[in-house]
Design an enzyme around this catalytic site. Sequence first.
Site, PDB file in Angstrom:
ATOM      1  CB  CYS A  86      -0.997  -0.007   1.152  1.00 61.19           C
ATOM      2  SG  CYS A  86      -0.283   0.074   2.813  1.00 61.19           S
ATOM      3  CG  HIS A 138      -4.472  -0.440   3.880  1.00 64.07           C
ATOM      4  ND1 HIS A 138      -3.586  -1.220   3.180  1.00 64.07           N
ATOM      5  CD2 HIS A 138      -5.469  -0.129   3.010  1.00 64.07           C
ATOM      6  CE1 HIS A 138      -4.039  -1.384   1.943  1.00 64.07           C
ATOM      7  NE2 HIS A 138      -5.175  -0.728   1.814  1.00 64.07           N
ATOM      8  CG  HIS A 150      -6.609  -0.407  -1.456  1.00 59.17           C
ATOM      9  ND1 HIS A 150      -6.536  -1.395  -0.503  1.00 59.17           N
ATOM     10  CD2 HIS A 150      -7.736  -0.658  -2.152  1.00 59.17           C
ATOM     11  CE1 HIS A 150      -7.596  -2.198  -0.622  1.00 59.17           C
ATOM     12  NE2 HIS A 150      -8.332  -1.766  -1.610  1.00 59.17           N
TER      13      HIS A 150
END
Length: 185
Positions: A86, A138, A150
């Site tokens: 990510c 994240h 993502h």
Amino acid sequence: MIIFSPAFRLRNYLLCPALLAVLLASQPAAAIEGFGLPEDFAPPTSTISKFREFTNRASEVALHAMSLLGIRYKMGGNTPESGLDCSGLVRLVFQQTWGTALPRTAEEISRVGEHVENHDLRPGDLVFFNTLRRTFSHVGIYLGDNKFIHSPSAGGKVRIESMDLAYWKNRFNGARRINDPATGR
């Protein structure tokens, strides 16, 4: 003209009508060509006017991120060839689009830029989630229309998802805006 990587999929692109509106507003002929849309196709005027307020540079960040759709996830990955995690995705997009160097982890990136309220999100803003039982574990790039891109997790690929899904709503930690070094906005 915008060139998408071989991993780009039309079905993923159409999941984000807001970006389609931005592209159509800025390059209608190029956007329609090759997508099988009628020549007179146009998104609603309200959609176009809503997204004209966003800078072209922020749209570049979102569109560049979309060119990486389908790249496989790799923990610690930071190149499309080896795979991206990510933060690797976010770092690559901002480095290649604006020349901005961001820290390596999602948590470190969460300390950069300015805080953004949910109702003020714009394409190119960073959105953070608690996916590992810790805050800011994240990160993704907001695309508009409550969608973000993502690199999810092992076995996954760079993809677009809705922040309206319960999974993401329940894990949302906040958003940050990285200012464009060329404009300061």
